[in-house]
Design a protein around this motif. Structure first.
Motif, PDB file in Angstrom:
ATOM      1  N   ASP A   1       0.814  -0.921  -0.164  1.00 42.64           N
ATOM      2  CA  ASP A   1       0.016  -0.136  -0.128  1.00 42.64           C
ATOM      3  C   ASP A   1       0.582   1.216   0.636  1.00 42.64           C
ATOM      4  O   ASP A   1       0.473   1.836  -0.219  1.00 42.64           O
ATOM      5  CB  ASP A   1      -1.388   0.276   1.374  1.00 42.64           C
ATOM      6  CG  ASP A   1       0.017  -0.140   2.271  1.00 42.64           C
ATOM      7  OD1 ASP A   1       1.168  -0.486   1.959  1.00 42.64           O
ATOM      8  OD2 ASP A   1      -0.774  -0.033   3.790  1.00 42.64           O
ATOM      9  N   ASP A   2       2.151   0.939  -0.565  1.00 39.81           N
ATOM     10  CA  ASP A   2       2.981   2.518  -0.518  1.00 39.81           C
ATOM     11  C   ASP A   2       3.061   3.145  -1.134  1.00 39.81           C
ATOM     12  O   ASP A   2       2.271   2.951  -2.702  1.00 39.81           O
ATOM     13  CB  ASP A   2       4.563   1.993  -0.148  1.00 39.81           C
ATOM     14  CG  ASP A   2       5.477   2.319   1.219  1.00 39.81           C
ATOM     15  OD1 ASP A   2       4.980   2.896   2.213  1.00 39.81           O
ATOM     16  OD2 ASP A   2       6.225   1.260   1.133  1.00 39.81           O
ATOM     17  N   THR A   3       2.262   4.713  -0.908  1.00 36.34           N
ATOM     18  CA  THR A   3       2.057   5.442  -2.313  1.00 36.34           C
ATOM     19  C   THR A   3       3.885   5.992  -2.158  1.00 36.34           C
ATOM     20  O   THR A   3       4.527   6.079  -1.624  1.00 36.34           O
ATOM     21  CB  THR A   3       1.339   6.630  -1.476  1.00 36.34           C
ATOM     22  OG1 THR A   3       1.920   7.289  -0.896  1.00 36.34           O
ATOM     23  CG2 THR A   3       0.262   6.152  -1.278  1.00 36.34           C
ATOM     24  N   GLU A   4       4.101   6.733  -3.608  1.00 43.67           N
ATOM     25  CA  GLU A   4       5.515   7.674  -3.726  1.00 43.67           C
ATOM     26  C   GLU A   4       5.605   8.965  -2.608  1.00 43.67           C
ATOM     27  O   GLU A   4       6.685   8.627  -1.395  1.00 43.67           O
ATOM     28  CB  GLU A   4       4.822   8.341  -4.995  1.00 43.67           C
ATOM     29  CG  GLU A   4       6.586   8.922  -5.133  1.00 43.67           C
ATOM     30  CD  GLU A   4       6.540   9.930  -6.594  1.00 43.67           C
ATOM     31  OE1 GLU A   4       6.859  10.800  -6.930  1.00 43.67           O
ATOM     32  OE2 GLU A   4       5.404   9.709  -7.063  1.00 43.67           O
ATOM     33  N   ASN A   5       4.759   9.330  -1.584  1.00 46.23           N
ATOM     34  CA  ASN A   5       4.988  10.289  -0.116  1.00 46.23           C
ATOM     35  C   ASN A   5       5.347   8.953   1.155  1.00 46.23           C
ATOM     36  O   ASN A   5       6.229   9.267   1.618  1.00 46.23           O
ATOM     37  CB  ASN A   5       3.649  10.363  -0.117  1.00 46.23           C
ATOM     38  CG  ASN A   5       4.185  11.509   1.010  1.00 46.23           C
ATOM     39  OD1 ASN A   5       4.905  12.573   0.804  1.00 46.23           O
ATOM     40  ND2 ASN A   5       2.944  11.795   2.559  1.00 46.23           N
ATOM     41  N   THR A   6       4.351   7.995   0.833  1.00 42.85           N
ATOM     42  CA  THR A   6       4.814   7.337   2.160  1.00 42.85           C
ATOM     43  C   THR A   6       6.118   6.765   2.130  1.00 42.85           C
ATOM     44  O   THR A   6       7.151   6.566   2.686  1.00 42.85           O
ATOM     45  CB  THR A   6       4.136   6.102   2.438  1.00 42.85           C
ATOM     46  OG1 THR A   6       3.792   5.444   1.261  1.00 42.85           O
ATOM     47  CG2 THR A   6       2.524   6.430   2.837  1.00 42.85           C
ATOM     48  N   LEU A   7       6.925   6.775   0.235  1.00 41.32           N
ATOM     49  CA  LEU A   7       7.561   5.668   0.334  1.00 41.32           C
ATOM     50  C   LEU A   7       9.202   6.540   0.480  1.00 41.32           C
ATOM     51  O   LEU A   7      10.189   6.043   0.976  1.00 41.32           O
ATOM     52  CB  LEU A   7       8.199   4.538  -0.907  1.00 41.32           C
ATOM     53  CG  LEU A   7       9.525   3.897  -1.555  1.00 41.32           C
ATOM     54  CD1 LEU A   7       9.362   2.753  -0.182  1.00 41.32           C
ATOM     55  CD2 LEU A   7       9.283   3.431  -3.077  1.00 41.32           C
TER      56      LEU A   7
ATOM     57  N   GLN B   1       8.672   9.096   2.496  1.00 42.68           N
ATOM     58  CA  GLN B   1       9.342   9.240   4.146  1.00 42.68           C
ATOM     59  C   GLN B   1       9.996   8.501   4.549  1.00 42.68           C
ATOM     60  O   GLN B   1      10.872   8.332   5.580  1.00 42.68           O
ATOM     61  CB  GLN B   1       7.855   9.239   4.719  1.00 42.68           C
ATOM     62  CG  GLN B   1       6.971  10.591   4.395  1.00 42.68           C
ATOM     63  CD  GLN B   1       5.696  10.348   5.091  1.00 42.68           C
ATOM     64  OE1 GLN B   1       5.595   9.400   5.159  1.00 42.68           O
ATOM     65  NE2 GLN B   1       5.210  11.329   4.804  1.00 42.68           N
ATOM     66  N   LYS B   2      10.111   7.041   4.026  1.00 41.85           N
ATOM     67  CA  LYS B   2      10.921   5.490   4.112  1.00 41.85           C
ATOM     68  C   LYS B   2      12.235   6.296   4.034  1.00 41.85           C
ATOM     69  O   LYS B   2      13.353   5.814   5.184  1.00 41.85           O
ATOM     70  CB  LYS B   2       9.940   4.288   4.519  1.00 41.85           C
ATOM     71  CG  LYS B   2       8.951   3.923   5.130  1.00 41.85           C
ATOM     72  CD  LYS B   2       9.051   2.439   4.369  1.00 41.85           C
ATOM     73  CE  LYS B   2       7.800   2.625   3.266  1.00 41.85           C
ATOM     74  NZ  LYS B   2       7.531   0.571   3.067  1.00 41.85           N
TER      75      LYS B   2
ATOM     76  N   HIS C   1      13.623   8.768   4.101  1.00 42.10           N
ATOM     77  CA  HIS C   1      14.478   9.879   4.092  1.00 42.10           C
ATOM     78  C   HIS C   1      14.573   9.974   5.551  1.00 42.10           C
ATOM     79  O   HIS C   1      15.410   9.852   5.704  1.00 42.10           O
ATOM     80  CB  HIS C   1      13.283  11.523   4.075  1.00 42.10           C
ATOM     81  CG  HIS C   1      12.979  11.856   3.034  1.00 42.10           C
ATOM     82  ND1 HIS C   1      13.675  11.940   1.930  1.00 42.10           N
ATOM     83  CD2 HIS C   1      11.549  12.012   2.243  1.00 42.10           C
ATOM     84  CE1 HIS C   1      13.159  12.415   0.437  1.00 42.10           C
ATOM     85  NE2 HIS C   1      11.731  12.737   0.985  1.00 42.10           N
ATOM     86  N   THR C   2      13.899   8.808   6.353  1.00 38.31           N
ATOM     87  CA  THR C   2      14.637   8.410   7.604  1.00 38.31           C
ATOM     88  C   THR C   2      16.013   7.865   7.299  1.00 38.31           C
ATOM     89  O   THR C   2      16.474   8.327   7.954  1.00 38.31           O
ATOM     90  CB  THR C   2      13.298   7.505   8.140  1.00 38.31           C
ATOM     91  OG1 THR C   2      12.044   7.846   8.303  1.00 38.31           O
ATOM     92  CG2 THR C   2      13.982   7.004   9.606  1.00 38.31           C
TER      93      THR C   2
END
Length: 205
Positions: A164-170, A172-173, A175-176
């Protein structure tokens, strides 16, 4: 052990979240370094505000203000030299550095890429990995050369892609991971722990 700090010149184009992680690691003492100057190719980059908040000089150099790439890259080089920069750190800088800078800083320019090179090079590494349907992507720190995302690799770390990853959620991961991995690579450099052997980078114990 020497208390001498390596002088960093950080190149940015945007928000500067990786710049912030490097500044924080310098101020905490984790990095034996200091950010001597931040150079942006965009006047509205938030990274310039981050630099100002820490009393770090910011320089804006916009390509259209120069007649060609040579003069533009010479302006970057002059700003780096003016601030006695020893290591150039590209942190979300969305341009290719020219030979004017690379030749003046041989094996002294680091770059960060949001994918596991040599997979998904270029400006859209996160989106390209997601669109391709791979299950794992990641972060790469490498020495920069005259070809985008091609220089010797220093560190890599994998990031799993959920269904269910989107470009935004991926993003964020990724960047962490970047905020930990990039300072680690800078630390290795500052401690003279990196040896380039052909295309490979050996981390000296």
């Amino acid at each position: 052990m020497s208390n001498r700090k390596t002088r960093l010149g950080v190149l940015i184009s945007g928000s500067g979240s990786n710049l912030q992680s490097i500044i924080d690691k310098c101020e905490s003492g984790y990095l034996p370094a200091e950010v001597a100057v931040v150079i942006s190719n965009k006047a509205d980059a938030y990274g310039l505000t981050r630099a100002a908040n820490h009393g770090i000089p910011g320089v804006v150099l916009v390509r259209k203000d120069y007649p060609d790439e040579f003069f533009y890259n010479m302006a970057i080089l002059n700003a780096l030299k003016e601030h006695d920069v020893e290591l150039v750190v590209m942190a979300g800088y969305m341009r290719l550095l020219g030979p004017e800078v690379l030749d003046a800083y041989p094996n002294q320019v680091l770059n960060l890429h949001p994918a596991l090179l040599p997979s998904f090079p270029g400006a859209h590494g996160i989106k390209d990995a997601l669109d391709y349907g791979v299950k794992v992507t990641g972060v790469t720190v490498h020495f920069a050369n005259e070809i985008f995302d091609e220089g010797p690799i220093i560190l890599q770390e994998a990031v799993s892609i959920a269904e269910d990853d989107t470009e935004n959620t991926l993003a964020q991961k990724i960047h962490t991971v970047e905020h930990v991995l990039y300072p680690r690579a800078v630390k290795f450099y500052c401690e003279d722990a990196l040896a380039i052997e052909g295309k490979k980078v050996r981390i000296k114990e």
